[in-house]
Enzyme design. Structure first.
Site, short mmCIF file in Angstrom:
data_model
loop_
_atom_site.label_atom_id
_atom_site.label_comp_id
_atom_site.label_asym_id
_atom_site.label_seq_id
_atom_site.Cartn_x
_atom_site.Cartn_y
_atom_site.Cartn_z
N ARG B 50 0.86 -1.18 0.00
CA ARG B 50 0.00 0.00 0.00
C ARG B 50 0.89 1.23 0.00
O ARG B 50 2.11 1.13 0.16
CB ARG B 50 -1.02 0.01 1.15
CG ARG B 50 -0.65 -0.64 2.42
CD ARG B 50 0.53 -0.06 3.10
NE ARG B 50 0.35 1.36 3.36
CZ ARG B 50 1.31 2.21 3.58
NH1 ARG B 50 2.58 1.81 3.59
NH2 ARG B 50 1.07 3.50 3.80
N GLY B 51 0.26 2.39 -0.17
CA GLY B 51 1.02 3.62 -0.36
C GLY B 51 1.07 3.89 -1.85
O GLY B 51 1.45 3.01 -2.64
N ALA B 52 0.66 5.11 -2.23
CA ALA B 52 0.47 5.40 -3.65
C ALA B 52 1.72 5.08 -4.50
O ALA B 52 1.61 4.34 -5.49
CB ALA B 52 0.04 6.86 -3.82
N GLN B 202 -2.06 2.04 9.88
CA GLN B 202 -0.76 2.16 9.21
C GLN B 202 0.22 3.01 10.03
O GLN B 202 1.42 2.81 9.93
CB GLN B 202 -0.92 2.78 7.81
CG GLN B 202 -1.63 1.90 6.81
CD GLN B 202 -3.14 2.16 6.77
OE1 GLN B 202 -3.71 2.66 7.74
NE2 GLN B 202 -3.78 1.81 5.68
N ASP B 243 -2.37 10.45 -2.11
CA ASP B 243 -2.69 9.36 -3.03
C ASP B 243 -3.01 9.88 -4.43
O ASP B 243 -2.79 9.19 -5.41
CB ASP B 243 -3.84 8.52 -2.47
CG ASP B 243 -3.35 7.71 -1.29
OD1 ASP B 243 -3.30 8.27 -0.17
OD2 ASP B 243 -2.95 6.55 -1.48
N ASN B 253 -5.98 11.93 0.28
CA ASN B 253 -5.04 11.17 1.12
C ASN B 253 -5.88 10.39 2.13
O ASN B 253 -7.11 10.52 2.19
CB ASN B 253 -4.03 12.11 1.79
CG ASN B 253 -2.89 11.37 2.45
OD1 ASN B 253 -2.30 10.46 1.85
ND2 ASN B 253 -2.57 11.70 3.70
N LYS B 254 -5.22 9.59 2.91
CA LYS B 254 -5.88 8.71 3.89
C LYS B 254 -6.98 9.43 4.66
O LYS B 254 -6.81 10.58 5.08
CB LYS B 254 -4.80 8.22 4.87
CG LYS B 254 -5.26 7.28 5.95
CD LYS B 254 -5.95 6.04 5.43
CE LYS B 254 -5.11 5.26 4.45
NZ LYS B 254 -5.92 4.34 3.60
#
Lengths: 353, 353
Positions: B50-52, B202, B243, B253-254
């Site tokens: 995960r993570g763009a 996360q 993201d 973003n998150k």
């Protein structure tokens, strides 16, 4: 009074206080039997019982338990007096932020000094009666508070709430959730968005449980989601409880409340605090003076016994935060609704017949 | 390249992509071996990676895997072409919000159309080389971005971060945490406050892990605590990743990022977004057009296999939110820092040599 038909936060039976162990909810309904006052103090400290009004009631019953302990030990009047003084001190220390605890103990101490000469048997019976009054008054006040608050809930509202300010946090019915219940009883359609409320998940565990139990439409969200819902225009009002309200209207409540109030101001969403007068502490000029309890890192680091984070990480976990009065549209009490709360208005509220 | 000495987000070895299974962190370090492209798509969808930026790199390697699969099956050039088109489509669908995924796949598709006549063996080798370039460039860009961002971090700063925008979210080093690393490498004292970042934690699992691994002083908090820290004056700046960034500077973003940005504005705390150009999507005029992924209710309802809430409760769980450009002090990229981001400035950034 038994717990068979209704889910009671606590009940008294045969010199014993049975407290619903809220740490086990929503999975198990179990009552802790407390026959000694340190067990009551422990249940408050370890949050088997939580919610400002509920811990006030529990502490009051804790004093009654202490009196019956003294009776069983055959204490004479001076021994009983000393024993009860010790009990009040230990119960007082169990949690620092909610003022209802101090308020209830002070009320029993006042009863004790007003009835200083009574024999131990009558002291015990008197303290028990006083605790039962506090319990019954809290429930009655929540119903009044609910009616006062329901007028602020438009039909068709989406209501955001944080933590659990429901029946389980009180003698029954609830403060913030009491307002929701009263609105529903008036025939209004509402939808409740429930912040799960980390770390102890009182929203996910307790508020969700109450909403399902009462068939009130509700949706659970992570605390992170609340701001995004406001941005999308999905929240019409915010309703929370309180653990202590200072004389100027500043409110200590579950950590995360302050951020909701700031977000509400930014989105022009009304932010309401529902609390009985027993939560208002006129001895504190402002929220700055409210002692904020810090909880154990374990509550953040573990969930259901499982570690969530790597070993060795520091944790900061205040249980509460303080929301300045300026961010609060109104405080809803059993004696009425106080808009734009300040010291003058709160003093007037207490003076009201 | 192996994972023996350094914790790599992923590595390629003998026609296989090994991906650190981030769902098991911080407890277990295990690599998922992906030998078929649907396994890569599944690892992205199920958030093993995960993570763009990291999912962009994973998707690029997914295309290389698809090519080697085609080779093993003895596909001729037209069969290979059809197979790779299918692979790109499936990888594209794995997650909707992070643009780096589409960006990486588009880059490989461009390479494919530029090299349309090549025999299958050379196509596979070429795609692998392109994926490795994307990986290496991401790491290099994070180092540049880190240097650019470190200038904004005063010595002695307390930095709040959300989710994980670290080495694990990227090809290495990290975006928001890359800025933190670069500040530390410059000899600055910093303290990082880590939002645990529900529901998938996360922050607690990955950012805390990285900070401990690097010996950077850090404190874990619940997401509810961030606002209270700001109120207390304990946060000097906020650093998050992204993201997808729209042409006007709006940032997806998150979930929870938007609330932090509003809180930052209220407290006059600088709010920075650190992201490479591959995260900026000039095809979208504003954040309104960004598709926000909704995740499964189970991610909110369960933690480590244990139910947190009563059965039957509804859940709403968007993975991301959108922060309007107006709340962002600057976007930190490998090509420089863009203050008060808007469309004109972001277009200029791309035009910059």
């Amino acid at each position: 009074m038994t717990a068979e038909n209704e889910l009671l936060t606590m009940y008294w039976d045969n010199e014993c206080l049975y407290m619903l162990d809220q740490r086990l909810l929503p999975h198990r309904v179990e009552y802790l039997a407390c026959r000694k006052y340190p067990e009551v103090a422990g249940a408050i400290r370890d949050m088997a019982v939580r919610g400002a009004p509920a811990i006030g009631i529990a502490a009051a019953f804790g004093m009654a338990i202490a009196a019956y302990e003294g009776l069983a030990k055959g204490y004479d009047q001076p021994q009983m007096q000393a024993h009860l003084t010790g009990a009040a001190k230990e119960l007082f220390k169990s949690r620092p932020t909610a003022v209802n605890l101090a308020w209830a103990l002070e009320r029993l101490n006042r009863w004790l000094s007003d009835n200083a000469g009574l024999p131990p048997q009558e002291t015990a019976a008197g303290l028990l009666l006083e605790a039962e009054k506090i319990y019954a008054e809290d429930l009655a006040n929540n119903r009044l508070l609910g009616i006062n608050g329901a007028a602020l809930v438009p039909d068709g509202s989406c209501i955001l709430t944080h933590c659990n300010a429901g029946a389980l946090a009180t003698g029954g019915y609830g403060t913030a959730l009491g307002v929701v219940r009263a609105a529903v009883e008036e025939g209004k359609d509402v939808h409740v968005y429930i912040d799960e409320t980390r770390p102890l998940l009182q929203g996910a565990r307790l508020t969700a449980f109450e909403m399902i139990h009462e068939n009130i439409p509700a949706t659970l969200i992570t605390d992170n989601c609340a701001g995004y819902l406001m941005k999308q225009g999905k929240i019409d009002l915010i309703l929370v409880g309180a653990d202590r309200i200072a004389a100027n209207g500043d409110v200590a409540n579950k950590i995360g409340t302050y951020a909701l109030a700031v977000m509400a101001a930014y989105h022009a969403i009304p932010f309401y605090v529902a609390a009985p007068l027993s939560t208002i502490d006129l001895t504190l000029p402002s929220g700055e003076e409210i002692v904020i309890e810090e909880r154990s890192p374990e509550e953040v680091l573990y969930c259901g016994g499982q570690a969530l984070a790597p070993e060795g990480i520091n944790v900061y976990s205040p249980a509460f935060d303080v929301t300045p009065a300026g961010l609060i549209k109104a405080i809803i009490t059993e004696k009425g609704v106080v808009y734009s709360p300040d010291q003058e208005k709160l003093y007037k509220l207490f003076a009201k017949g």
